[in-house]
Design an enzyme around this catalytic site. Structure first.
Site, PDB file in Angstrom:
ATOM      1  N   GLY A 330      10.959  67.082   0.213  1.00  0.00           N
ATOM      2  CA  GLY A 330      11.627  67.227   1.804  1.00  0.00           C
ATOM      3  C   GLY A 330      12.111  66.029   1.671  1.00  0.00           C
ATOM      4  O   GLY A 330      11.051  65.188   1.449  1.00  0.00           O
ATOM      5  N   PRO A 331      12.812  66.013   3.549  1.00  0.00           N
ATOM      6  CA  PRO A 331      13.749  66.110   3.559  1.00  0.00           C
ATOM      7  C   PRO A 331      15.637  67.042   2.961  1.00  0.00           C
ATOM      8  O   PRO A 331      15.749  68.196   3.573  1.00  0.00           O
ATOM      9  CB  PRO A 331      14.224  65.733   5.296  1.00  0.00           C
ATOM     10  CG  PRO A 331      14.320  64.437   4.420  1.00  0.00           C
ATOM     11  CD  PRO A 331      12.986  63.978   3.344  1.00  0.00           C
ATOM     12  N   GLY A 332      15.465  66.180   1.745  1.00  0.00           N
ATOM     13  CA  GLY A 332      16.493  66.673   0.767  1.00  0.00           C
ATOM     14  C   GLY A 332      18.142  66.322   0.966  1.00  0.00           C
ATOM     15  O   GLY A 332      18.634  66.141  -0.101  1.00  0.00           O
ATOM     16  N   GLU A 353       9.199  72.178  -1.903  1.00  0.00           N
ATOM     17  CA  GLU A 353       8.705  71.668  -0.379  1.00  0.00           C
ATOM     18  C   GLU A 353       7.720  72.440  -0.114  1.00  0.00           C
ATOM     19  O   GLU A 353       8.164  73.526   0.314  1.00  0.00           O
ATOM     20  CB  GLU A 353       9.780  71.037   0.001  1.00  0.00           C
ATOM     21  CG  GLU A 353       9.789  70.754   1.076  1.00  0.00           C
ATOM     22  CD  GLU A 353       8.222  69.675   1.797  1.00  0.00           C
ATOM     23  OE1 GLU A 353       7.308  69.790   2.225  1.00  0.00           O
ATOM     24  OE2 GLU A 353       8.374  68.185   0.623  1.00  0.00           O
ATOM     25  N   CYS A 452       7.942  55.014  -0.897  1.00  0.00           N
ATOM     26  CA  CYS A 452       8.659  54.244  -0.157  1.00  0.00           C
ATOM     27  C   CYS A 452       7.991  53.266   0.215  1.00  0.00           C
ATOM     28  O   CYS A 452       7.386  53.219   1.984  1.00  0.00           O
ATOM     29  CB  CYS A 452       8.878  54.897   0.958  1.00  0.00           C
ATOM     30  SG  CYS A 452       9.946  53.915   2.418  1.00  0.00           S
TER      31      CYS A 452
END
Length: 524
Positions: A330-332, A353, A452
């Site tokens: 997610g979110p893909g 997910e 991230c």
């Protein structure tokens, strides 16, 4: 029925147009709701702006004021305390965001002095009470008596070296206030930079171009301290970047749609061959975005996914018929990029997910992909995946849940909500997810571990721990893969021992989110 109730009733029935809202009042409301509800600006602000009657210029004002006040909160609070000569806690709590907004307009938005003072007083009178006018007027007049540089010198010089404080501690304390980051975040960013292996003068200034550029060394602030450069860029709004998914859309087609049909501006990305930087356009107005052939995806995320596709696999099904997995999908966005490449290679990709609403986003991102390329879309706890699918996949992406400190340009409130304690909890989860992915990997297959975040506890320390525990796993040299992807990507210096390296991206040299990328191979 009173006149006020009658008007309200008519408005509800759509009989009367709503009166234009005041931009500063809207900005104040958003900031207050963010504080009270722990909301996210990137979700609350667009929803608020779509519900009020404001001009485009006023909406731009609100967006700048909200995001800017969030980013620069520590700097603004330091200015307010210096002007007030008392701690912030001595000010009426409802007034703090009022004065922050006024100070931000003066110090960062180039708003005229009289407007900053008068409009801040009016906002205080309207939202807090008439009795606050005198106090706010006096405080704002003190704030506008100095410009940004003068206040910067004033508030940083007040931070003195205390007993037991090292020179580095003092420097970090001043950087934290000057660039408005918590001290612990500054220290984590510095540690990440020191470990990444880049030259200190490898700095590119991306601030002058709203679309975003890379490699303009003539305009680089090459003599700037790298941590200062990183923190400075962290406070700048990022470009909107599209991923034009291969085999689904043509980058020239999307470029023409943005420039000619929607009258925005577009520029080819610098790192990913599928990236297009845009401005002046809502991505949802682009036809290929609505159709799922193009998505919004930072270039750092794009090249992290591409690194997985370029790594050499030596499993039994390497080549066509490979099985790929995006384990934390997610979110893909990355899933869709991987799927579009898998369709070209004859591979099949599955996605996992655990959270249902994010799983629906994954499905929406995959709507343009040929169904023959898509395997299962599951909601399994990723930690259990290796148990349930042992030695099944050839390539696995683990985009692990993380602190998100690599995306502070996009989520400015996150720097004030995270704490060092949360990092420890995340790093254990990251370790377990990566271990599970390796269990689900065929011998000779590869896993890309991506976060991230540049924080070492979420990046290199996780990889080092896994490698120390698992003799069946080895590191793949990510900079070598990046050099094949794009010869212009800034790379860390080669190590003397020539050992394989992970790679950390930085905003101030790559103009991307600060993604960490490691690739591990399961030995045959």
């Amino acid at each position: 029925m009173s006149k006020a109730k009658t008007i309200a009733k008519l408005k509800r029935r759509g009989k009367m147009p709503a009166q234009p809202a005041n931009a500063r009042s809207i900005a104040y409301s958003v900031l207050t709701k963010l504080d009270e509800n722990d909301s996210y600006a990137n979700l609350l602000l667009p929803k608020t702006l779509s519900s009020v009657n404001l001009s485009d210029s006023d909406k731009s004002f609100v967006t700048d004021a909200v995001y800017g006040t969030l980013r620069w909160r520590l700097f603004l609070d330091s200015v307010i305390e210096a002007a007030h000569k008392k701690p912030l806690r001595t000010i009426n709590a409802k007034l703090i965001n009022v004065v922050r907004l006024g100070a931000y307009q003066w110090l960062f938005m180039n708003i005229a002095e009289y407007a900053c003072v008068n409009e801040t007083v009016n906002l205080a009178r309207k939202r807090v009470g008439a009795q606050t006018s005198g106090f706010v007027n006096s405080l704002m007049r003190k704030i506008v008596s100095y410009d940004h540089h003068q206040w910067e010198v004033n508030i940083t010089s007040r931070i003195r070296k205390a007993e037991g404080m090292s020179d580095e501690d003092l420097r970090i304390a001043r950087q934290a206030v000057r660039f408005s980051h918590p001290q612990w975040v500054v220290r984590e960013l510095k540690d990440a930079w020191d470990a990444a292996g880049y030259a200190d003068n490898n700095i590119t200034d991306n601030a002058d171009d709203g679309v975003g550029t890379l490699g303009n060394q003539e305009s680089a602030r090459a003599c700037e301290n790298p941590i200062d450069a990183m923190l400075r860029v962290d406070n700048q709004p990022p470009a909107v970047t599209l991923c034009v998914r291969p085999s689904l859309a043509d980058i020239d087609e999307v470029y023409d749609d943005v420039e000619e049909n929607l009258h925005g501006s577009a520029q080819q990305g610098s790192l990913s061959p599928y990236a297009l930087r845009i401005r002046g356009v809502n991505p949802q107005n682009i036809q290929s975005v609505r159709e799922g052939r193009t998505g919004v995806e930072d270039e750092g995320s794009q090249i992290a996914a591409l690194a997985l596709t370029l790594a050499t696999v030596e499993s039994s099904t390497s080549g066509a018929n490979e099985q790929w997995l995006d384990m934390c999908a997610g979110p893909g966005g990355k899933t869709a990029l991987l799927a579009s490449i898998a369709s070209q290679k004859g591979a099949k990709i599955s996605a996992n997910e655990p959270h249902e609403h994010r799983r629906e986003l994954v499905k929406d991102n995959l709507k343009a992909i040929n169904t023959s390329t898509i395997g299962e879309i599951t909601g399994i706890n990723g930690v259990k995946f290796g148990e349930l699918k042992p030695q099944y996949f050839d390539r696995i992406l683990v985009d692990a849940p993380c602190s998100g400190l690599g995306a502070l340009r996009r989520r400015p409130e996150a720097r004030w909500r995270k704490s060092p304690d949360s990092i420890g909890q995340l790093s254990q989860l990251q370790h377990d997810l990566l271990g599970s992915a390796l269990d689900a990997l065929k011998p000779g297959g590869v896993v890309a571990y991506v976060t991230c975040s540049p924080v070492l506890a979420e990046t290199r320390h996780v990889i080092d721990a896994i490698l120390s525990e698992r003799p069946d796993v080895s590191r793949v040299d990510v900079p070598s893969i990046m050099a094949k992807l794009n010869a212009n990507i800034p790379l860390p210096a080669a190590k003397i021992d020539d050992q394989p390296r992970d790679m950390q991206l930085f905003e101030h040299i790559h103009d991307t989110d600060q993604m960490f990328i490691s690739i591990l191979k399961k030995n045959k």
